[in-house]
Design a protein around this motif. Structure first.
Motif, PDB file in Angstrom:
ATOM      1  N   CYS A 189       0.824  -1.216   0.000  1.00  0.00           N
ATOM      2  CA  CYS A 189       0.000   0.000   0.000  1.00  0.00           C
ATOM      3  C   CYS A 189       0.858   1.266   0.000  1.00  0.00           C
ATOM      4  O   CYS A 189       0.544   2.241  -0.687  1.00  0.00           O
ATOM      5  CB  CYS A 189      -0.935   0.001   1.208  1.00  0.00           C
ATOM      6  SG  CYS A 189      -2.251  -1.241   1.106  1.00  0.00           S
ATOM      7  N   LYS A 244       0.866   4.140  -2.956  1.00  0.00           N
ATOM      8  CA  LYS A 244       0.645   5.554  -2.606  1.00  0.00           C
ATOM      9  C   LYS A 244       1.802   6.427  -3.080  1.00  0.00           C
ATOM     10  O   LYS A 244       1.602   7.505  -3.659  1.00  0.00           O
ATOM     11  CB  LYS A 244       0.469   5.692  -1.094  1.00  0.00           C
ATOM     12  CG  LYS A 244       0.352   7.141  -0.593  1.00  0.00           C
ATOM     13  CD  LYS A 244       0.110   7.182   0.901  1.00  0.00           C
ATOM     14  CE  LYS A 244       0.249   8.602   1.443  1.00  0.00           C
ATOM     15  NZ  LYS A 244      -0.568   9.593   0.738  1.00  0.00           N
ATOM     16  N   ASP A 251      -5.085   9.831   4.277  1.00  0.00           N
ATOM     17  CA  ASP A 251      -6.332   9.065   4.409  1.00  0.00           C
ATOM     18  C   ASP A 251      -6.909   8.683   3.046  1.00  0.00           C
ATOM     19  O   ASP A 251      -8.048   9.029   2.708  1.00  0.00           O
ATOM     20  CB  ASP A 251      -7.365   9.860   5.215  1.00  0.00           C
ATOM     21  CG  ASP A 251      -6.916  10.092   6.644  1.00  0.00           C
ATOM     22  OD1 ASP A 251      -6.423   9.143   7.264  1.00  0.00           O
ATOM     23  OD2 ASP A 251      -7.040  11.237   7.131  1.00  0.00           O
ATOM     24  N   ASP A 263      -7.690   5.508   0.138  1.00  0.00           N
ATOM     25  CA  ASP A 263      -8.026   4.085   0.090  1.00  0.00           C
ATOM     26  C   ASP A 263      -7.229   3.391  -1.009  1.00  0.00           C
ATOM     27  O   ASP A 263      -7.076   3.919  -2.117  1.00  0.00           O
ATOM     28  CB  ASP A 263      -9.520   3.890  -0.178  1.00  0.00           C
ATOM     29  CG  ASP A 263     -10.375   4.290   1.015  1.00  0.00           C
ATOM     30  OD1 ASP A 263      -9.912   4.096   2.155  1.00  0.00           O
ATOM     31  OD2 ASP A 263     -11.493   4.787   0.806  1.00  0.00           O
ATOM     32  N   LYS A 314     -10.415  -3.350   0.253  1.00  0.00           N
ATOM     33  CA  LYS A 314      -9.999  -1.949   0.393  1.00  0.00           C
ATOM     34  C   LYS A 314      -9.350  -1.737   1.751  1.00  0.00           C
ATOM     35  O   LYS A 314      -9.781  -2.299   2.755  1.00  0.00           O
ATOM     36  CB  LYS A 314     -11.224  -1.042   0.244  1.00  0.00           C
ATOM     37  CG  LYS A 314     -10.922   0.437   0.222  1.00  0.00           C
ATOM     38  CD  LYS A 314     -12.203   1.255   0.060  1.00  0.00           C
ATOM     39  CE  LYS A 314     -12.866   1.013  -1.280  1.00  0.00           C
ATOM     40  NZ  LYS A 314     -14.026   1.920  -1.496  1.00  0.00           N
ATOM     41  N   ARG A 324      -7.445   1.486   4.198  1.00  0.00           N
ATOM     42  CA  ARG A 324      -7.194   2.913   4.352  1.00  0.00           C
ATOM     43  C   ARG A 324      -5.732   3.142   4.760  1.00  0.00           C
ATOM     44  O   ARG A 324      -5.221   2.496   5.667  1.00  0.00           O
ATOM     45  CB  ARG A 324      -8.157   3.490   5.402  1.00  0.00           C
ATOM     46  CG  ARG A 324      -7.935   4.953   5.774  1.00  0.00           C
ATOM     47  CD  ARG A 324      -8.124   5.889   4.582  1.00  0.00           C
ATOM     48  NE  ARG A 324      -9.446   5.831   3.996  1.00  0.00           N
ATOM     49  CZ  ARG A 324     -10.447   6.647   4.340  1.00  0.00           C
ATOM     50  NH1 ARG A 324     -10.256   7.579   5.277  1.00  0.00           N
ATOM     51  NH2 ARG A 324     -11.621   6.549   3.737  1.00  0.00           N
TER      52      ARG A 324
END
Length: 204
Positions: free
Chosen positions: A68, A72, A83, A85, A115, A117
């Protein structure tokens, strides 16, 4: 070109990878492996990051965090936002139709998309992963075909072993049946004699 990263947060380590641009992403979509997990920032443009592992349920939390964070960090918009998803699913759930743009995907089953966060960028994680970064020009089609060939050979081997075991079991049962039949035959009550009580050797 494909960028490969190694996550050492678990043992054995796992591989994360992504295409250099949308054209490489297209090849990754086409020639992915059934055990690949696909990651993307939800509703925002980002890299397509893949984790070569097993079923989604088997992803350790530390590996999930690495994947993740990598997604990002490789999203122009997502990298600036907190914040956000991240969506992920198995490669087999990716759906590609003729009318889609290069690198664009949909899903066969939305219920199989998960999903998570991500609150903010973790620079320590990104720096650690970037130290393992390798630029490779793989033949994705050849790699996939090689993987499928090995899987077919493994299945053939298992099938041969299964048949051999079935033959051995069949032979064992047959041997047991023959032994049981012989044991029954040798019981005293099943035996007969040619003794007639006459000790004479005279045949006349």
């Amino acid at each position: 070109m494909v960028f490969y990263f190694t996550s050492h947060v678990v043992a054995p380590s796992v591989t994360l990878f992504m295409g250099a641009d949308k054209h490489e992403n297209e090849d990754l979509i086409k020639w992915g492996w059934p055990e690949d997990v696909w990651f993307h920032v939800d509703k925002v443009s980002s890299a397509h990051v893949y984790l070569r592992l097993g079923p989604v349920n088997d992803i350790p939390n530390l590996v999930l965090d690495d994947a993740c964070q990598l997604v990002k960090a490789n999203s122009i918009m997502g990298n600036k936002m907190n914040d956000i998803d991240i969506v992920y699913t198995m490669w087999a759930n990716l759906k590609k139709t003729a009318g889609m743009e290069v690198g664009q995907v949909a899903f066969h089953k939305d219920k199989d998309v998960r999903k998570v966060r991500v609150a903010k960028r973790n620079n320590d994680t990104i720096n650690r992963l970037n130290k393992t970064k390798k630029e490779v020009f793989p033949d994705l089609r050849q790699e996939r075909e090689g993987r499928d060939r090995e899987e077919r050979e493994d299945k053939k081997k298992l099938l041969r072993e299964k048949k051999d075991k079935e033959k051995e079991e069949e032979k064992r049962k047959k041997d047991e049946a023959e032994l049981k039949s012989y044991s029954t035959l040798m019981k005293a009550e099943n035996m007969s004699t040619n003794y007639d009580g006459n000790d004479s050797d005279d045949f006349m």
